[in-house]
Design an enzyme around this catalytic site. Sequence first.
Site, short mmCIF file in Angstrom:
data_model
loop_
_atom_site.label_atom_id
_atom_site.label_comp_id
_atom_site.label_asym_id
_atom_site.label_seq_id
_atom_site.Cartn_x
_atom_site.Cartn_y
_atom_site.Cartn_z
N GLY A 217 0.80 -1.22 0.00
CA GLY A 217 0.00 0.00 0.00
C GLY A 217 0.83 1.27 0.00
O GLY A 217 1.98 1.27 -0.40
N LEU B 133 -4.13 -6.01 -4.74
CA LEU B 133 -3.12 -4.96 -4.66
C LEU B 133 -1.82 -5.46 -4.02
O LEU B 133 -1.83 -5.99 -2.91
CB LEU B 133 -3.68 -3.78 -3.86
CG LEU B 133 -2.75 -2.56 -3.77
CD1 LEU B 133 -2.51 -1.95 -5.15
CD2 LEU B 133 -3.33 -1.52 -2.82
N ASP B 134 -0.72 -5.27 -4.71
CA ASP B 134 0.61 -5.61 -4.20
C ASP B 134 0.75 -7.08 -3.80
O ASP B 134 1.60 -7.43 -2.97
CB ASP B 134 0.99 -4.71 -3.00
CG ASP B 134 1.06 -3.25 -3.39
OD1 ASP B 134 1.34 -2.96 -4.56
OD2 ASP B 134 0.85 -2.39 -2.51
N ALA B 135 -0.08 -7.93 -4.38
CA ALA B 135 -0.05 -9.34 -4.01
C ALA B 135 0.21 -10.27 -5.19
O ALA B 135 0.12 -11.48 -5.06
CB ALA B 135 -1.36 -9.73 -3.32
#
Lengths: 294, 294, 294, 294
Positions: C211, C237-239
Amino acid sequence: MSDTREEKSESRSAILLIHCPDKKGLVASVTEFIYKNNGNIISLDEHVDARKQVFFMRVEWELMDFAIPAEKIGEEFQASIADTFGMDWRLHFSDETPRVAIFVSKLPHCLYDILSRSQYEKWNAEVPLIISNHPDLEPVAERFGIDYHVFPVTKANKQEQEEKQLALLKEHDIDFIVLARYMQVLTDEFVANYPNRIINIHHSFLPAFPGAKPYHSAYERGVKIIGATCHYVTADLDAGPIIEQDVVRVSHQDAVEDMVRKGQDLEKVVLSRAVWYHLKRKVLVYDNRTIVFT
Amino acid sequence: MSDTREEKSESRSAILLIHCPDKKGLVASVTEFIYKNNGNIISLDEHVDARKQVFFMRVEWELMDFAIPAEKIGEEFQASIADTFGMDWRLHFSDETPRVAIFVSKLPHCLYDILSRSQYEKWNAEVPLIISNHPDLEPVAERFGIDYHVFPVTKANKQEQEEKQLALLKEHDIDFIVLARYMQVLTDEFVANYPNRIINIHHSFLPAFPGAKPYHSAYERGVKIIGATCHYVTADLDAGPIIEQDVVRVSHQDAVEDMVRKGQDLEKVVLSRAVWYHLKRKVLVYDNRTIVFT
Amino acid sequence: MSDTREEKSESRSAILLIHCPDKKGLVASVTEFIYKNNGNIISLDEHVDARKQVFFMRVEWELMDFAIPAEKIGEEFQASIADTFGMDWRLHFSDETPRVAIFVSKLPHCLYDILSRSQYEKWNAEVPLIISNHPDLEPVAERFGIDYHVFPVTKANKQEQEEKQLALLKEHDIDFIVLARYMQVLTDEFVANYPNRIINIHHSFLPAFPGAKPYHSAYERGVKIIGATCHYVTADLDAGPIIEQDVVRVSHQDAVEDMVRKGQDLEKVVLSRAVWYHLKRKVLVYDNRTIVFT
Amino acid sequence: MSDTREEKSESRSAILLIHCPDKKGLVASVTEFIYKNNGNIISLDEHVDARKQVFFMRVEWELMDFAIPAEKIGEEFQASIADTFGMDWRLHFSDETPRVAIFVSKLPHCLYDILSRSQYEKWNAEVPLIISNHPDLEPVAERFGIDYHVFPVTKANKQEQEEKQLALLKEHDIDFIVLARYMQVLTDEFVANYPNRIINIHHSFLPAFPGAKPYHSAYERGVKIIGATCHYVTADLDAGPIIEQDVVRVSHQDAVEDMVRKGQDLEKVVLSRAVWYHLKRKVLVYDNRTIVFT
């Protein structure tokens, strides 16, 4: 995915770099000098070389409210402190903007990186000119709007060309020089003009693989890690005081050209760190070694 | 805060290490040999040295259901594949337990580490004896219940002592030797008995700082990173094929004794990684370089 | 101080990326297919995920003298090998030139680095356009002569703007997208158009600090090492699957802005490595993890 | 191949650790106090947290010739300096020998390493006892001649067992505790007895993968680097102030058990560095972060 680059908002500060024989009372005397003149210390680093009994110090303080005007600080410090302890010292101010000349040959990666950084990292420095022994990188210089001067060098004309380069450097009031993969060895006479003010990036983990073609030598030796080394240039080739080094892992899968590719990433980052330390007045040189107060 | 050490449950497997001139069809021929005999490949690595046109391969397969009995595999492989391609090859089995001799002098850190690991990592190896030129580390050997033999070495008696050591090594059926900071240079005659089977840890980032007192030399040169290097011992001092290296950052704050302390941590871990690769038959040597199929 | 960048002189080659359930005979079948059609294997990597019993392979061979014309290879491979083993596969050729779009916001360091590299590393790629939600970096694009399109994004207009971006990307026949510190989260609909073909650089060592404002979080947590992570963008997100990560040491002396400065060097190099792997067809994605055959 | 471990010959010194609100004159006052009492400063580090306006300092000076007797230094410092500036401070002497208790469960690698080091690095520390919730590592304790106490822990008896452990710790006059892969979470009541004096090694790069089975989580997430973290234990699990971290690269080839093996090497070295910093009085804790004057 968001983050903005923040700047420390910095008021004007003075930076004092000192070395002298070690003795009791050194830190007390210097800090007392700053304190009694109403200076606020921002950072202080000291180091004692226990073998040589030499004391090193870097202290930075805010000039706002400082009782001595900037242009008198050196004089007063000399009289009240430095004379007593036999100190060598240099005084800088945070708002100075050094003027840097970049020397290159044909490889653009370090040049691109320095010019990009000087913009996006808002370096406290100006790059008024680039000097090269080849015309190849002129387009890069043009992209960034910087003058590019070509001095082809041969054994026969080296001295003459260096004299012209020196004249140009003086004309542009250059403070220090960055050799960004410049492939010529500078003469001692040239180097003597910029003691501890010529920064070179060498593409090996010195003292391993000095001289030409270090990636080839690294390949031949079968090392598992390669490196890059940034140092001040002295009369001895690749033997000047080391400012910064870094390394990257390689394996049997890496051909020479892979080492070159991986190594170029190192060269960029090691060179830029060294220039940063130099610009921030964090480097002291003594006895062919550096004290870098990171 | 919890985690238990898991073991891969491994059935018996064969490991084949090959090198030969590069040619079309090498991988196909080797894998076809395994496949048609009903072997299941667990891992396969290959490498081509493009400069020298040499092919390297490591292949490991499960022996369960394999059509050729273990003791006949070499013979059949030679006849049906190796002869055709002019291969050099070695065959190992995962359940072999090599016998290792450790040579030490006075410094215990690598010895402690190897002996601890050989237990808690459940190495596929036995350490029946430790050889030293000094009595100092006998208590460490005793702690782990391992025989400790002292051979004081002088210029005059070196040959004689090495002959006694060799006799002892042969008597104990030693497969390979680990020099865990052994301070004596071995003679070429000794080394010739264990080609690519003597592993030395040198306390510098070779080829930088070969020979004695590398930490002192690193200090003098003012490097910003120090290293450790594990290599097979050859007739040339500190010039054998490098198996593994690693590095750690130092600064002006690190005196020689700090470098020694930091370096010892490197030495331990670099040595143990190299021994691990050797034990797992992951290392090929060619032209004084290693191919390590990590 | 001399070294010139060498290029491997490469003739045209085919690259096959495969995954399928693990089974005996996979390597033998694929290499036999290449061999019997007179292909010379340049490199071969395979991996078996022992937990999931999945087989992965990357094999590259020279097309010179290969018996099957390039445009027929896929078809023949499908019929003679892939069908038998239930393989998922992709076929590439070394002389393809993917077309890349770069998305940026206001931070120029990654953009400068990619554009510089695409030139001096002679990437096999074209960058026909840069897309941004801000006008700030247009001058950088101009320096390199690349079209720069601004799409200001708000909550209200995001869908509409993404549709325009997609139209532009399709018009320019874009193969994959690099998010070079683009500060907008892409919608799932957008991402679905480029599965495993959107590469993002996140400025933390994921899964730590996902994040916004990871450097601030890293500072608050007092970590001693910070990192950067390059991954394919997925709906989470960001995964998405991580392609590459790297780290750098920090200390109490590093304020947030120092972490930003150090971190930007990481971001550049991690992003460029990931793009390199992607361009060289070295990445396989399975189960939200990557197999990177470096 | 030769190098002997050197010891800094150290006379007795005093170490003062200070923090207080930042203000002009702090360094000057402290160093003046030492100087006027004829102390020779060996090392001095200071740090200002610019956000919180807090000043931190570590200063060490030789006691030989110091005008104030060791047992009066604290009192005089309080009266003449600390009161004025509202300082929190701790005073140590270099010849103190802290008494350490080690807590373990079943994994021996950290225990072996600590016990080996405490001998070969000649730590200024005594280890009079080892506490465990399992009997497994008693043989290791025996090897080093150290008492081993087993306290099996269940949910039901945890409080009772901790009380017995505390009684034992007090009986042995323990200064600080090292959790060398101890698998039990300590209660807040227990922790409150040793604030910033319980050092834990966690086998991940915190804040990534707190809690149980971090190597499994790292594998699942597909990270390319794993780490280890040493921190002081607080009431929040795995959230105490971080003293030291380090990382190692992994790839798709590394199964969970390979990560465990690589990670154990990290755990050993990270834990030992943290204990070293603690023993050398180099760590200050403030606001759940550490200042480590390396």
